[in-house]
Motif scaffolding. Structure first.
Motif, PDB file in Angstrom:
ATOM      1  N   THR A   1       7.679 -73.395  20.052  1.00 17.58           N
ATOM      2  CA  THR A   1       8.418 -73.160  21.329  1.00 17.58           C
ATOM      3  C   THR A   1       8.538 -74.136  22.372  1.00 17.58           C
ATOM      4  OG1 THR A   1       6.650 -72.090  22.276  1.00 17.58           O
ATOM      5  CG2 THR A   1       7.956 -70.658  21.028  1.00 17.58           C
ATOM      6  N   MET A   2       9.432 -74.072  23.059  1.00 16.73           N
ATOM      7  CA  MET A   2       9.381 -74.895  24.216  1.00 16.73           C
ATOM      8  C   MET A   2       9.591 -74.064  25.500  1.00 16.73           C
ATOM      9  SD  MET A   2      11.909 -78.299  25.104  1.00 16.73           S
ATOM     10  CE  MET A   2      11.245 -79.375  24.245  1.00 16.73           C
ATOM     11  N   ARG A   3       8.809 -74.542  26.544  1.00 14.35           N
ATOM     12  CA  ARG A   3       8.891 -73.523  27.725  1.00 14.35           C
ATOM     13  C   ARG A   3       8.998 -74.302  29.200  1.00 14.35           C
ATOM     14  NH1 ARG A   3       3.406 -70.218  27.137  1.00 14.35           N
ATOM     15  NH2 ARG A   3       4.263 -68.541  25.453  1.00 14.35           N
ATOM     16  N   PHE A   4       9.820 -73.594  30.020  1.00 15.65           N
ATOM     17  CA  PHE A   4       9.652 -74.261  31.454  1.00 15.65           C
ATOM     18  C   PHE A   4       9.016 -72.822  32.161  1.00 15.65           C
ATOM     19  CE2 PHE A   4      13.937 -76.572  31.708  1.00 15.65           C
ATOM     20  CZ  PHE A   4      13.484 -77.413  30.662  1.00 15.65           C
ATOM     21  N   PHE A   5       8.118 -73.275  32.899  1.00 12.89           N
ATOM     22  CA  PHE A   5       7.728 -72.189  33.852  1.00 12.89           C
ATOM     23  C   PHE A   5       8.494 -71.896  35.054  1.00 12.89           C
ATOM     24  CE2 PHE A   5       4.039 -73.824  31.413  1.00 12.89           C
ATOM     25  CZ  PHE A   5       3.374 -72.655  30.778  1.00 12.89           C
ATOM     26  N   LEU A   6       8.575 -70.655  35.678  1.00  8.79           N
ATOM     27  CA  LEU A   6       9.426 -70.244  36.566  1.00  8.79           C
ATOM     28  C   LEU A   6       8.681 -70.356  37.724  1.00  8.79           C
ATOM     29  CD1 LEU A   6      11.534 -67.755  34.966  1.00  8.79           C
ATOM     30  CD2 LEU A   6      12.227 -69.850  35.154  1.00  8.79           C
ATOM     31  N   PRO A   7       9.273 -70.903  39.215  1.00  4.42           N
ATOM     32  CA  PRO A   7       8.901 -70.701  40.244  1.00  4.42           C
ATOM     33  C   PRO A   7       8.148 -69.360  40.427  1.00  4.42           C
ATOM     34  CG  PRO A   7      10.912 -71.810  40.539  1.00  4.42           C
ATOM     35  CD  PRO A   7      10.814 -70.958  39.228  1.00  4.42           C
ATOM     36  N   ARG A   8       7.068 -69.395  41.315  1.00  5.92           N
ATOM     37  CA  ARG A   8       6.364 -67.987  41.698  1.00  5.92           C
ATOM     38  C   ARG A   8       7.207 -67.201  42.360  1.00  5.92           C
ATOM     39  NH1 ARG A   8       2.338 -71.694  41.324  1.00  5.92           N
ATOM     40  NH2 ARG A   8       2.445 -72.616  43.429  1.00  5.92           N
ATOM     41  N   ALA A   9       8.107 -67.539  43.504  1.00  7.02           N
ATOM     42  CA  ALA A   9       8.878 -66.905  43.999  1.00  7.02           C
ATOM     43  C   ALA A   9      10.046 -66.263  43.305  1.00  7.02           C
ATOM     44  CB  ALA A   9       9.705 -67.771  45.399  1.00  7.02           C
ATOM     45  N   VAL A  10      10.466 -66.967  42.248  1.00  6.59           N
ATOM     46  CA  VAL A  10      11.310 -66.297  41.599  1.00  6.59           C
ATOM     47  C   VAL A  10      10.916 -65.132  40.393  1.00  6.59           C
ATOM     48  CG1 VAL A  10      12.944 -66.765  39.338  1.00  6.59           C
ATOM     49  CG2 VAL A  10      12.853 -68.373  41.181  1.00  6.59           C
ATOM     50  N   ALA A  11       9.650 -65.318  40.088  1.00  6.70           N
ATOM     51  CA  ALA A  11       9.001 -64.383  39.247  1.00  6.70           C
ATOM     52  C   ALA A  11       8.578 -63.111  40.049  1.00  6.70           C
ATOM     53  CB  ALA A  11       7.920 -65.032  38.852  1.00  6.70           C
ATOM     54  N   ALA A  12       8.216 -63.447  41.330  1.00 13.16           N
ATOM     55  CA  ALA A  12       7.898 -62.238  42.284  1.00 13.16           C
ATOM     56  C   ALA A  12       9.241 -61.380  42.421  1.00 13.16           C
ATOM     57  CB  ALA A  12       7.238 -62.758  43.323  1.00 13.16           C
TER      58      ALA A  12
END
Length: 205
Positions: free
Chosen positions: A111-122
């Protein structure tokens, strides 16, 4: 973020990225809980949200493109989402030679991943609209990581993965999965200023 501002921020990130400047990029939170030989760090990562897709390896432009389209609007809300670092690519490929997002080479799947900004996740990340792209919740975990600079060639990944494996073996640590690579800079960054890491996940303490 509106389209003009997003474009300006993206341009600024690209220009700064040439010189290894990552100040505009959010990174997942972690704490270094132990340091081993050769600069290997044992890290404790907090839970985080990522968007991922199946990839053939580190240089899989199609996989990167699917993820990039997600953060630039290929999602249910049509939102533009800030790029973060690192890009993780990995899975089974690195085991063979070793393996933007860690984790890689050809033979096998991963897989390839981008981690999402914390504000977007929240706030609740929007669902992807492109087939093969999915949101994943990554639980809290421990990771052993070895940082290095230079280009992410198969030879460099294999050499660094070998060092990491030897250090962990000497310390009596058994990895919980295949090695992967985390890339913090764009491909056009000056090689000696690049931040690359080869890593493995570890069993819970």
């Amino acid at each position: 973020m509106d389209r003009v501002m997003y474009a300006l921020v993206t341009l600024a990130e690209a220009v700064l990225g040439i010189f290894g400047v990552r100040a505009l990029y959010e990174q997942p939170a972690y704490a270094v809980v132990e340091r081993l030989d050769r600069g290997v760090e044992i890290r404790s990562y907090a839970p985080r949200l990522a968007v991922e897709t199946d990839a053939r390896g580190q240089g899989d432009g199609d996989a990167f493109g699917r993820l990039f389209r997600y953060i630039t609007g290929a999602n249910r809300a049509g939102d533009r989402i800030a790029m973060t670092v690192p890009v993780e690519s990995g899975g089974q490929y690195i085991a063979q030679r070793i393996a933007m997002t860690v984790p890689v080479e050809r033979d096998g799947t991963g897989t390839m991943r981008f981690f999402l900004p914390r504000a977007v996740a929240a706030a609740g990340a929007p669902a992807p609209t492109e087939p093969g792209v999915r949101l994943v919740e990554v639980p809290a975990e421990r990771v052993a990581a070895l940082r290095f600079s230079g280009r992410l060639t198969p030879e460099a990944r294999a050499a660094q993965a070998g060092i990491l494996a030897a250090v962990l073996a000497a310390a009596g640590r058994a990895p919980a999965g295949a090695p992967f690579v985390m890339g913090y800079d764009p491909p056009f960054a000056i090689p000696f200023l690049r931040r690359n890491e080869v890593a493995v996940r570890l069993p819970p303490p």
